[in-house]
Design a protein around this motif. Structure first.
Motif, mmCIF file in Angstrom:
data_model
loop_
_atom_site.group_PDB
_atom_site.id
_atom_site.type_symbol
_atom_site.label_atom_id
_atom_site.label_comp_id
_atom_site.label_asym_id
_atom_site.label_seq_id
_atom_site.Cartn_x
_atom_site.Cartn_y
_atom_site.Cartn_z
ATOM 1 N N GLU A 110 3.500 3.573 -1.569
ATOM 2 C CA GLU A 110 3.212 2.422 -2.428
ATOM 3 C C GLU A 110 2.679 2.871 -3.781
ATOM 4 N N LEU A 111 1.825 3.890 -3.775
ATOM 5 C CA LEU A 111 1.272 4.384 -5.031
ATOM 6 C C LEU A 111 2.357 4.936 -5.937
ATOM 7 N N GLN A 112 3.309 5.662 -5.370
ATOM 8 C CA GLN A 112 4.406 6.201 -6.178
ATOM 9 C C GLN A 112 5.225 5.075 -6.792
ATOM 10 N N ALA A 113 5.422 3.989 -6.041
ATOM 11 C CA ALA A 113 6.167 2.849 -6.571
ATOM 12 C C ALA A 113 5.437 2.217 -7.746
ATOM 13 N N VAL A 114 4.104 2.131 -7.633
ATOM 14 C CA VAL A 114 3.312 1.561 -8.714
ATOM 15 C C VAL A 114 3.334 2.472 -9.942
ATOM 16 N N ILE A 115 3.194 3.779 -9.725
ATOM 17 C CA ILE A 115 3.235 4.725 -10.842
ATOM 18 C C ILE A 115 4.582 4.649 -11.559
ATOM 19 N N TYR A 116 5.662 4.551 -10.783
ATOM 20 C CA TYR A 116 7.000 4.417 -11.376
ATOM 21 C C TYR A 116 7.067 3.180 -12.279
ATOM 22 N N LYS B 185 7.137 2.352 -17.042
ATOM 23 C CA LYS B 185 8.022 1.502 -17.838
ATOM 24 C C LYS B 185 7.278 0.841 -18.999
ATOM 25 N N GLY B 186 5.934 0.783 -18.885
ATOM 26 C CA GLY B 186 5.131 0.213 -19.959
ATOM 27 C C GLY B 186 5.192 -1.295 -20.069
ATOM 28 N N VAL B 187 5.621 -1.975 -19.006
ATOM 29 C CA VAL B 187 5.749 -3.434 -19.003
ATOM 30 C C VAL B 187 4.837 -4.009 -17.926
ATOM 31 N N ALA B 188 4.199 -5.138 -18.219
ATOM 32 C CA ALA B 188 3.297 -5.759 -17.248
ATOM 33 C C ALA B 188 4.046 -6.124 -15.968
ATOM 34 N N PHE B 189 3.325 -6.030 -14.838
ATOM 35 C CA PHE B 189 3.924 -6.400 -13.560
ATOM 36 C C PHE B 189 2.839 -6.927 -12.625
ATOM 37 N N GLY C 280 3.037 -8.091 5.104
ATOM 38 C CA GLY C 280 2.128 -7.038 4.679
ATOM 39 C C GLY C 280 2.761 -6.037 3.740
ATOM 40 N N GLU C 281 4.024 -6.244 3.374
ATOM 41 C CA GLU C 281 4.700 -5.319 2.463
ATOM 42 C C GLU C 281 4.255 -5.566 1.029
ATOM 43 N N LEU C 282 4.004 -4.472 0.287
ATOM 44 C CA LEU C 282 3.632 -4.589 -1.116
ATOM 45 C C LEU C 282 4.868 -4.893 -1.950
ATOM 46 N N ARG C 283 4.833 -6.003 -2.670
ATOM 47 C CA ARG C 283 5.928 -6.390 -3.560
ATOM 48 C C ARG C 283 5.486 -6.241 -4.997
ATOM 49 N N ILE C 284 6.393 -5.772 -5.844
ATOM 50 C CA ILE C 284 6.131 -5.599 -7.266
ATOM 51 C C ILE C 284 7.121 -6.467 -8.041
ATOM 52 N N VAL C 285 6.598 -7.305 -8.926
ATOM 53 C CA VAL C 285 7.445 -8.186 -9.735
ATOM 54 C C VAL C 285 7.130 -7.923 -11.199
ATOM 55 N N SER C 286 8.104 -7.409 -11.943
ATOM 56 C CA SER C 286 7.916 -7.065 -13.351
ATOM 57 C C SER C 286 8.230 -8.255 -14.254
ATOM 58 N N LEU C 287 7.485 -8.356 -15.355
ATOM 59 C CA LEU C 287 7.828 -9.369 -16.343
ATOM 60 C C LEU C 287 9.127 -9.022 -17.060
ATOM 61 N N GLY C 288 9.444 -7.734 -17.100
ATOM 62 C CA GLY C 288 10.677 -7.317 -17.764
ATOM 63 C C GLY C 288 10.715 -7.803 -19.197
ATOM 64 N N GLN D 212 -0.906 0.729 -20.328
ATOM 65 C CA GLN D 212 -1.126 1.076 -21.721
ATOM 66 C C GLN D 212 0.071 1.847 -22.236
ATOM 67 N N ALA D 213 0.230 1.828 -23.561
ATOM 68 C CA ALA D 213 1.301 2.614 -24.156
ATOM 69 C C ALA D 213 1.084 4.072 -23.805
ATOM 70 N N THR D 214 2.154 4.746 -23.403
ATOM 71 C CA THR D 214 2.014 6.131 -22.951
ATOM 72 C C THR D 214 2.390 7.147 -24.022
#
Length: 230
Positions: free
Chosen positions: A19-25, A29-33, A41-49, A130-132
């Motif tokens: 899960e941590l690797q998915a969040v780091i990935y 991208k530099g976009v809010a999610f 119980g599965e962690l879902r990630i939804v990006s604003l894109g 944050q901007a990387t």
């Protein structure tokens, strides 16, 4: 109102290395999610894109569809982007209200990286990377450029350095368990972050018993770990 296993402390946060690797990935991208745990119980990630608005609700057409929570309205709230700022807007859309860091929302509220949102019984974390592309200013005496870090890496680094910020020569960096307790993360997640920090601060090749102190010392000298050592 009772909160289920998707609570505000650690429910939507990464609980293991995968899960941590998915969040780091996603951070890169530099976009809010948004992060949320579904009914299984599965962690879902939804990006604003590229969206200016992300709709949250029980309606299947919502960008973040929380269809497992009967206390969430069909159209419950929305996250909006204006320039580089993000806000949460409820505006009376929901029956049971929306909450930010435990406080009920009235109208619109500016959001910050790591804020905990709650809709019905479901906790949602918002991440605003944050901007990387900008590295920290190099300090006199450092022969290297302090690396750019994600907000979560900064938090881990600050927690690691906390026992040493007063310049006590006998102080040692915080343990993995102490950092995990402070940040409400798993010890495995802390290890993943530290491995990345060892690489970024060019201490990965040191002996295991020297890495942590070298990382903390270099971070404090660069100003990235809290107040600089004397």
């Amino acid at each position: 109102m009772p909160i289920d296993h998707r609570d505000e402390l650690d429910g939507p946060r990464p609980a293991n290395a995968v899960e941590l690797q998915a969040v780091i990935y996603e951070e890169r991208k530099g976009v809010a999610f948004l992060q949320v745990r579904d009914a299984s119980g599965e962690l879902r990630i939804v990006s604003l894109g590229d969206r200016e608005r992300l709709v949250i609700g029980r309606n299947p057409a919502a960008h973040l569809c929380i269809d497992w929570d009967g206390e969430v309205s069909g159209l419950h709230a929305q996250v909006e982007r204006a320039a580089s700022e993000y806000t949460l807007d409820d505006a009376g859309l929901s029956r049971n209200g929306s909450f930010v860091n435990g406080e009920r929302l009235h109208g619109r509220r500016r959001l910050h990286d790591g804020d905990m949102l709650r809709f019905g019984r479901t906790a949602v974390a918002i991440r605003i990377p944050q901007a990387t592309g900008t590295a920290a200013t190099i300090l006199a005496g450092d022969a290297w450029t302090a690396p750019a870090l994600s907000s979560q890496q900064r938090k881990v680094l600050t927690a690691l350095c906390r026992p040493m910020i007063d310049g006590d020569p006998t102080a040692t960096p915080a343990t993995n368990q102490e950092i995990a307790d402070e940040l409400f993360l798993s010890v495995e997640a802390i290890k993943v972050h530290l491995r990345a920090l060892f690489e970024k601060f060019d201490v990965a090749e040191l002996a295991q018993n020297r890495k942590r102190r070298a990382l903390a010392s270099r971070a404090l000298r660069s100003g990235l770990g809290g107040r600089r050592e004397g």
